[in-house]
Design an enzyme around this catalytic site. Structure first.
Site, PDB file in Angstrom:
ATOM      1  N   HIS A 298       0.828  -1.211   0.000  1.00  0.00           N
ATOM      2  CA  HIS A 298       0.000   0.000   0.000  1.00  0.00           C
ATOM      3  C   HIS A 298       0.861   1.260   0.000  1.00  0.00           C
ATOM      4  O   HIS A 298       0.698   2.146  -0.863  1.00  0.00           O
ATOM      5  CB  HIS A 298      -0.920   0.004   1.222  1.00  0.00           C
ATOM      6  CG  HIS A 298      -1.809   1.199   1.302  1.00  0.00           C
ATOM      7  ND1 HIS A 298      -3.085   1.206   0.777  1.00  0.00           N
ATOM      8  CD2 HIS A 298      -1.609   2.440   1.825  1.00  0.00           C
ATOM      9  CE1 HIS A 298      -3.629   2.399   0.973  1.00  0.00           C
ATOM     10  NE2 HIS A 298      -2.748   3.165   1.606  1.00  0.00           N
ATOM     11  N   GLU A 299       1.771   1.330   0.950  1.00  0.00           N
ATOM     12  CA  GLU A 299       2.632   2.510   1.026  1.00  0.00           C
ATOM     13  C   GLU A 299       3.583   2.578  -0.172  1.00  0.00           C
ATOM     14  O   GLU A 299       3.945   3.668  -0.621  1.00  0.00           O
ATOM     15  CB  GLU A 299       3.428   2.497   2.330  1.00  0.00           C
ATOM     16  CG  GLU A 299       2.566   2.573   3.584  1.00  0.00           C
ATOM     17  CD  GLU A 299       1.639   3.779   3.603  1.00  0.00           C
ATOM     18  OE1 GLU A 299       2.024   4.838   3.051  1.00  0.00           O
ATOM     19  OE2 GLU A 299       0.538   3.663   4.153  1.00  0.00           O
TER      20      GLU A 299
END
Length: 351
Positions: free
Chosen positions: A18-19
């Site tokens: 996600h990051e």
């Protein structure tokens, strides 16, 4: 214990993915990234390469991609706040986009490993009243049951069971054409087989070989099935049908992964159960992060659109500090909510 360890590792991978979506899109679109962190809280390890500090932090409950000018004005021309709205939108949505990709790939991995899977296409109608009087034909693809979209085989059984013995409306695809069959008497019949009592609807479905096109479609449909389940859960939460005791945070999810792994019966089946649940969690994270809640990506996207609308009408920019205050308050509330859910998870473990 191995299922819990694998679950924790995969959960960490989802956070990193996600990051990483924010990080890669920010770099590609010319935004300065000050820190890329996996985990929250006290720093365990960090290393600086170029302009970015890469960090590993103590609590595996999240992570972040700290961009220059993300929550305040900056004179740096490469600051997030100084970029065009379309660039900001891509960067903010990239995290959830990568979680969807992760869920898709994990589902595809499972189907490739299985070699085949059941699809909602009729292969055979058994010679029992419920099936014979249905109007269904071999080769029909079940599209909807009582208006509810059928994505995968699990949907068929779930919706038929939910009908509680009542006649159902079934929409099928037959010869490339959509056909609605109304008031079908699809009710479970009870049989004695090999000394056991079994119940069947009289419908046998096709088992499809895991070819590349079939796996791609099944993985996409499975992710849609996951997404539908998330939205149904949110609806139940808003309507009050479920409460705090029915919710789980990271502790509850990891505990459930251990139970699901043990239920597999052997190591391979247990790991497949764990990967399936992590694929669901990946889609869940993607959708939840896009909700218009301050501090979440969806909240930032919503405020970005509002800011652009205000500028279009008034030709004046909103002061960024107010948005920063709103996100800070939202983050504090989210952390408080996470703490409450975690406490609830631990309490349920002791129970």
């Amino acid at each position: 214990m191995i299922y819990i360890i694998v679950g924790i590792l995969l959960f960490g991978v989802l956070i990193a993915v996600h990051e990483g979506g924010h990080f890669v899109s920010a770099k590609l679109l010319g935004v300065r990234v000050n820190e890329f962190a996996i985990g929250m809280g006290p720093l365990l390890f960090s290393k600086t390469y170029g302009e970015t500090q890469y960090s590993l932090r103590l609590l595996p409950l999240g992570g972040y991609c700290a961009m220059e000018g993300e929550d305040e004005d900056s004179e740096d021309p490469r600051a997030f706040s100084n970029k065009a709205p379309w660039r900001k939108l891509i960067i903010l949505a990239a995290g959830s986009g990568m979680n969807l990709v992760a869920g898709f790939l994990l589902a595809a991995l499972l189907f490739v490993n299985a070699g085949s899977f059941t699809v909602p296409v009729l292969e055979h109608l058994e010679d029992i009243p419920a099936a014979g009087a249905s109007g269904l034909q071999e080769g029909d693809r079940i599209l909807r049951i009582n208006g509810q979209r059928v994505w995968i085989y699990n949907d068929v059984i779930m919706y038929l069971n939910a009908a509680a013995g009542k006649d159902v409306d079934v929409q099928v695809v037959r010869g490339g054409e959509k056909i609605l069959l109304k008031d079908l008497p699809l009710q479970r019949q009870t049989f004695e087989e090999n000394g056991k009592t079994v119940q069947r609807y009289g419908l046998r479905f096709q088992v499809q070989e895991a070819t590349f096109p079939a796996v791609m479609k099944q993985s996409f449909d499975t992710c849609c099935y996951f997404g539908k389940a998330v939205w149904q859960g949110l609806g139940m939460l808003v309507s009050g049908q479920v409460g705090l005791k029915d919710m789980s945070g990271p502790v509850g999810i990891v505990s459930y992964l251990g139970e699901a792994g043990e239920q597999g019966g052997n190591l391979q089946a247990g790991l497949q159960n764990v990967v399936y649940i992590i694929a669901l969690v990946a889609v869940n994270l993607a959708i939840m992060n896009l909700l218009p809640i301050p501090a979440l990506d969806g909240g930032r996207i919503f405020l970005l659109l509002v800011s652009e609308l205000v500028f279009f009408v008034t030709r004046r920019r909103m002061d960024g500090k107010y948005e920063a205050y709103l996100h800070a308050a939202g983050f504090a509330l989210l952390m408080l909510f996470m703490a409450v859910v975690t406490f609830s998870d631990v309490f349920k473990l002791f129970q």
